[in-house]
Design a protein around this motif. Structure first.
Motif, PDB file in Angstrom:
ATOM      1  N   TRP A 107       0.834  -1.206   0.000  1.00 53.68           N
ATOM      2  CA  TRP A 107       0.000   0.000   0.000  1.00 53.68           C
ATOM      3  C   TRP A 107       0.870   1.259   0.000  1.00 53.68           C
ATOM      4  N   THR A 108       1.793   1.338   0.928  1.00 53.47           N
ATOM      5  CA  THR A 108       2.586   2.545   1.111  1.00 53.47           C
ATOM      6  C   THR A 108       3.454   2.848  -0.105  1.00 53.47           C
ATOM      7  N   THR A 109       4.067   1.818  -0.669  1.00 58.49           N
ATOM      8  CA  THR A 109       4.948   2.020  -1.823  1.00 58.49           C
ATOM      9  C   THR A 109       4.189   2.631  -3.000  1.00 58.49           C
ATOM     10  N   VAL A 110       3.012   2.109  -3.273  1.00 59.07           N
ATOM     11  CA  VAL A 110       2.231   2.599  -4.408  1.00 59.07           C
ATOM     12  C   VAL A 110       1.677   3.995  -4.136  1.00 59.07           C
ATOM     13  N   ILE A 111       1.119   4.205  -2.953  1.00 54.70           N
ATOM     14  CA  ILE A 111       0.559   5.515  -2.625  1.00 54.70           C
ATOM     15  C   ILE A 111       1.651   6.587  -2.611  1.00 54.70           C
ATOM     16  N   ASP A 112       2.793   6.293  -2.017  1.00 53.08           N
ATOM     17  CA  ASP A 112       3.874   7.278  -1.950  1.00 53.08           C
ATOM     18  C   ASP A 112       4.418   7.625  -3.327  1.00 53.08           C
ATOM     19  N   THR A 113       4.590   6.622  -4.174  1.00 52.49           N
ATOM     20  CA  THR A 113       5.148   6.890  -5.496  1.00 52.49           C
ATOM     21  C   THR A 113       4.188   7.701  -6.359  1.00 52.49           C
ATOM     22  N   HIS A 114       2.951   7.276  -6.420  1.00 47.85           N
ATOM     23  CA  HIS A 114       1.980   7.941  -7.298  1.00 47.85           C
ATOM     24  C   HIS A 114       1.463   9.258  -6.710  1.00 47.85           C
ATOM     25  N   LEU A 115       0.861   9.171  -5.543  1.00 46.76           N
ATOM     26  CA  LEU A 115       0.201  10.347  -4.974  1.00 46.76           C
ATOM     27  C   LEU A 115       1.195  11.356  -4.388  1.00 46.76           C
ATOM     28  N   LYS A 116       2.038  10.878  -3.494  1.00 41.77           N
ATOM     29  CA  LYS A 116       3.002  11.786  -2.868  1.00 41.77           C
ATOM     30  C   LYS A 116       3.964  12.347  -3.903  1.00 41.77           C
ATOM     31  N   GLY A 117       4.403  11.492  -4.832  1.00 43.40           N
ATOM     32  CA  GLY A 117       5.321  11.939  -5.870  1.00 43.40           C
ATOM     33  C   GLY A 117       4.712  13.019  -6.747  1.00 43.40           C
ATOM     34  N   THR A 118       3.450  12.846  -7.133  1.00 41.55           N
ATOM     35  CA  THR A 118       2.760  13.852  -7.945  1.00 41.55           C
ATOM     36  C   THR A 118       2.627  15.162  -7.182  1.00 41.55           C
ATOM     37  N   PHE A 119       2.244  15.072  -5.923  1.00 39.57           N
ATOM     38  CA  PHE A 119       2.132  16.266  -5.075  1.00 39.57           C
ATOM     39  C   PHE A 119       3.470  16.992  -4.956  1.00 39.57           C
ATOM     40  N   LEU A 120       4.527  16.254  -4.635  1.00 38.51           N
ATOM     41  CA  LEU A 120       5.819  16.889  -4.403  1.00 38.51           C
ATOM     42  C   LEU A 120       6.365  17.561  -5.655  1.00 38.51           C
ATOM     43  N   PHE A 121       6.285  16.868  -6.788  1.00 38.90           N
ATOM     44  CA  PHE A 121       6.844  17.456  -8.012  1.00 38.90           C
ATOM     45  C   PHE A 121       6.011  18.639  -8.489  1.00 38.90           C
ATOM     46  N   THR A 122       4.697  18.550  -8.350  1.00 37.73           N
ATOM     47  CA  THR A 122       3.851  19.671  -8.754  1.00 37.73           C
ATOM     48  C   THR A 122       4.120  20.879  -7.872  1.00 37.73           C
ATOM     49  N   ARG A 123       4.227  20.673  -6.573  1.00 38.66           N
ATOM     50  CA  ARG A 123       4.496  21.765  -5.653  1.00 38.66           C
ATOM     51  C   ARG A 123       5.833  22.427  -5.967  1.00 38.66           C
ATOM     52  N   ALA A 124       6.834  21.611  -6.293  1.00 43.00           N
ATOM     53  CA  ALA A 124       8.167  22.154  -6.564  1.00 43.00           C
ATOM     54  C   ALA A 124       8.243  22.862  -7.917  1.00 43.00           C
ATOM     55  N   ALA A 125       7.607  22.308  -8.929  1.00 40.14           N
ATOM     56  CA  ALA A 125       7.736  22.839 -10.289  1.00 40.14           C
ATOM     57  C   ALA A 125       6.835  24.030 -10.566  1.00 40.14           C
ATOM     58  N   GLN A 126       5.719  24.128  -9.843  1.00 39.69           N
ATOM     59  CA  GLN A 126       4.762  25.183 -10.169  1.00 39.69           C
ATOM     60  C   GLN A 126       5.331  26.582  -9.945  1.00 39.69           C
ATOM     61  N   ALA A 127       6.283  26.719  -9.043  1.00 41.17           N
ATOM     62  CA  ALA A 127       6.838  28.046  -8.773  1.00 41.17           C
ATOM     63  C   ALA A 127       7.454  28.656 -10.023  1.00 41.17           C
TER      64      ALA A 127
END
Length: 253
Positions: A107-127
Motif C-alpha cells: 500500500w505505502t509504496t504505491v501511494i507514496d510513489t503515485h500520490l506523494k510523488g505527484t504532489f511533491l513534483f507539482t508543488r516544486a515545479a509550479q513556482a
C-alpha cells in the motif's frame, strides 16, 4: 503539429515505458527534457538517445517520494535547462494483490510513489511556471481509478490523482497553468508484463483478452499515451484545464 520549441519539460518515471516514450515525444516536439527516474542509469540511456537524435536532455536520478530529492531535481533542471514549463507526473509502480493478501508495504509504496510523488513534483515545479505565467502539468491516472480487482492501492492512488488534478487546475489556472490527467487502459509495457509474470499470468493470453475487449481490437503502445500527453502540453491545449482524458481506445474500456 505540437511545437514545444523553447520549453523545458520534466518527465518523471521516464526510464522506460510511457515515461520514456513521453520524454522522446516531447523532445521531438522541440522541448529540452529532464529525464527523471529512480533508475539513474536507465534515465541516462534515454537522455543519451534523445541527444543522439538531435534533441536536448539531461538525466536526473530521483526518488519522487523524497521531498529533498524532488527539490534538488527541480533545482538541477532549472540550472541546466532553464525554467520549467511542462511537468509530466508519470512515475509509478505496481504492487497488485487481492485485499486480504496486500501488505502495508504494498500500500505505502504505491501511494507514496503515485500520490506523494505527484504532489511533491507539482508543488516544486509550479513556482517556475507561476513566475513565468505559463505552464502545462499532465498527470498519469488510469482506468483503474474506476476500480479494478487486485488493485486497491493502485486504484486509490489513481483516483486520488484525478482529484488532485482538478484541485490544482482550480488553484493554478489564474497563472495560465493548465493541469490535466490522462487515464490509459491496458498499455503494452515491461512493467505490466513483469506484473503478470509475478502473478503467474501468461502475458500473451492476458494481452489477447484485453485486445478482444477493446473496441479498436488492440491495446495501447506507450507512444499512444505520449501523443496525448504532448497535445495537452502544447499551446493549442491552452483552454483545456482540469480534465481527465481516458486514452483507452474506447469509452473507459
Amino acid at each position: 503539429m505540437v511545437n514545444l520549441t523553447g520549453r523545458v519539460a520534466v518527465v518523471t518515471g521516464a526510464a522506460q515505458g510511457i515515461g520514456a516514450a513521453t520524454a522522446q515525444r516531447l523532445a521531438a516536439a522541440g522541448a529540452a527534457v529532464a529525464v527523471v527516474d529512480l533508475a539513474g542509469d536507465k534515465a541516462e540511456s534515454v537522455a543519451s538517445g534523445i541527444i543522439a537524435d538531435g534533441g536536448k536532455a539531461t538525466a536526473v536520478g530521483c526518488d519522487v517520494s523524497d521531498p529533498d530529492q524532488v527539490a534538488a531535481a527541480v533545482e538541477r533542471t532549472i540550472g541546466e535547462l532553464g525554467p520549467i514549463g511542462v511537468l509530466v507526473n508519470n512515475a509509478g509502480v505496481l504492487r497488485d494483490n487481492l485485499l486480504f493478501k496486500m501488505t502495508v508495504d504494498d500500500w505505502t509504496t504505491v501511494i507514496d510513489t503515485h500520490l506523494k510523488g505527484t504532489f511533491l513534483f507539482t508543488r516544486a515545479a509550479q513556482a517556475s511556471m507561476v513566475e513565468n505565467r505559463w505552464g502545462r502539468i499532465v498527470n498519469l491516472s488510469s482506468v483503474a481509478a474506476l476500480g479494478n480487482r487486485g488493485q486497491t492501492n493502485y486504484s486509490a492512488a489513481k483516483a486520488g490523482i484525478q482529484g488532485m488534478t482538478k484541485t490544482h487546475a482550480l488553484e493554478l489556472g489564474q497563472f495560465n497553468i493548465t493541469v490535466n490527467a490522462v487515464a490509459p487502459g491496458f498499455v503494452d509495457t515491461d512493467m505490466v508484463r513483469q506484473t503478470a509474470e509475478r502473478q503467474g499470468i501468461d502475458f500473451d493470453a492476458f494481452k489477447a483478452a484485453a485486445e478482444k475487449r477493446n473496441p479498436m481490437r488492440r491495446v495501447a503502445q506507450p507512444v499512444d499515451i505520449a501523443n496525448a500527453i504532448a497535445l495537452l502540453a502544447s499551446e493549442d491545449a491552452g483552454f483545456i484545464n482540469g480534465q481527465v482524458i481516458y486514452v483507452a481506445g474506447g469509452p473507459r474500456t
